[in-house]
Design a protein around this motif. Structure first.
Motif, short mmCIF file in Angstrom:
data_model
loop_
_atom_site.label_atom_id
_atom_site.label_comp_id
_atom_site.label_asym_id
_atom_site.label_seq_id
_atom_site.Cartn_x
_atom_site.Cartn_y
_atom_site.Cartn_z
N ASN A 135 0.83 -1.12 0.11
CA ASN A 135 -0.03 0.08 0.02
C ASN A 135 0.95 1.34 0.11
N ILE A 136 1.87 1.22 -0.79
CA ILE A 136 2.75 2.50 -0.89
C ILE A 136 2.72 2.79 -2.45
N LYS A 217 3.09 8.02 -1.11
CA LYS A 217 1.59 8.03 -0.42
C LYS A 217 1.61 6.61 0.25
N ILE A 218 1.17 6.52 1.60
CA ILE A 218 0.92 5.19 2.15
C ILE A 218 -0.47 5.10 2.63
N ALA A 219 -1.02 4.14 2.09
CA ALA A 219 -2.58 3.74 2.41
C ALA A 219 -2.82 3.32 3.95
N PRO A 222 -9.33 2.65 3.27
CA PRO A 222 -9.67 2.85 1.79
C PRO A 222 -9.73 4.27 1.60
N GLN A 223 -9.65 5.26 2.74
CA GLN A 223 -9.79 6.77 2.17
C GLN A 223 -8.65 7.63 2.80
N LEU A 224 -7.77 7.22 3.72
CA LEU A 224 -6.88 8.04 4.20
C LEU A 224 -5.68 7.59 4.03
N TYR A 225 -4.89 8.49 3.44
CA TYR A 225 -3.42 8.06 3.28
C TYR A 225 -2.38 9.11 3.76
N LEU A 226 -1.33 8.61 4.22
CA LEU A 226 0.00 9.36 4.75
C LEU A 226 0.69 9.90 3.56
#
Length: 298
Positions: A135-136, A217-219, A222-226
């Motif tokens: 998820n990167i 961007k790191i998940a 489903p909606q929020l990413y760092l």
């Protein structure tokens, strides 16, 4: 007009901070990855909004870059992912740019209030780097925009006395070469930037700029990413830290980069909210076998 500045010997502290944030995010992302899988046919054009905070480092003429002055910035953006590889974003950044000029028996500094509006084009690299099982989302990008700035010098103490730098390293109220012993006093710089460097309106306080960026961007859900990354901004002006307000000949030879246009780094960490994430989450499936698991790509 006060500005928050931190003089740092290098990038070590910021590097350690970003590594810690990255480690925590990867831990959270790993937990999320083990429980959420998505259909290949889900929507891929995702609009998103985000907010970031970070550090700004000057690459202007004034300043000895072995002693960095780090200031704070904040930015907001609206982005849109186009298919698998490409994306665009509209960014608004504000912050303070500052630096100091070290020269024998002299110590000048400046600060500039920045407001930057830019359009970014991005290339998402997770498929090219074969990272779809994670998820990167690494990315690189470029862009252009307009920068508004207003620069000030720290030239006077609270009583209006000019700073004069002596050979012994002290700051006094009169020049070392033209003074009377009865009236000279010692001064301390008050870190108040009260003198506009463009007080005679000799150049524009806005300019066009281009930028290069990279990050990831790191998940987290489903909606929020760092989101974390670094942007370098090239401006089309040499006047952000210009010395017209100083009238000091030594500043003309202060740096081998004196004839280059000004620039700066902006290193930030923030959160991105995927407006389509709720829609795609409804299409989440749970394959019966691991061989059918297809990861969601942002």
């Amino acid at each position: 007009m006060r500005t928050f500045t931190v003089i740092m010997p290098g990038m070590a502290k910021k590097g350690l901070l970003l590594l810690l944030v990255l480690f925590l995010a990867l831990e959270a992302s790993a937990q999320y990855r083990r429980t959420r899988v998505y259909s290949r046919n889900q929507k891929k054009e995702h609009p998103a909004i985000g907010l970031e905070f970070g550090f700004i480092n000057s690459r202007c003429d004034m300043g000895s870059h072995d002693k960095q002055v780090t200031t704070l910035g904040a930015s907001a953006f609206v982005s849109y992912r186009i298919k698998d590889h490409f994306g665009m974003s509209l960014n608004l950044m504000t912050g303070t740019l500052s630096d100091r000029f070290y020269y024998p028996y002299q110590d000048h500094d400046f600060k500039s209030d920045l407001l930057e509006l830019s359009l970014h084009g991005q290339l998402n690299l997770e498929r090219l780097l074969d990272m779809e099982d994670y998820n990167i989302i690494p990315y690189v990008g470029t862009g252009f925009g307009v920068l508004f700035f207003k620069s000030y010098g720290n030239k006077f103490d609270p009583q209006g006395n000019s700073y004069f730098y002596w050979n012994d390293g002290t700051i006094r109220t009169e020049s070392q070469w033209d003074f009377t012993w009865q009236s000279v006093d010692f001064l301390l710089k008050d870190n108040v930037y009260e003198t506009p460097l463009n007080r005679f309106q000799q150049y524009n306080n806005h300019t066009f700029m281009i930028l290069l960026e990279g990050g990831a961007k790191i998940a987290l859900s489903p909606q929020l990413y760092l989101k974390m990354g670094t942007v370098y901004t090239f401006t089309f002006t040499d006047y952000i830290d210009h010395d017209l307000g100083y009238y000091d000949e030594a500043l003309q030879i202060r740096s081998p980069w004196n004839d280059d246009n000004d620039g700066y780094f902006y290193t930030s960490v923030g959160l991105m909210y995927d407006l389509a994430g709720k829609y795609t989450a409804k299409r989440m499936i749970r394959p019966k076998s691991k061989s059918k698991v297809i990861k969601r790509r942002r």
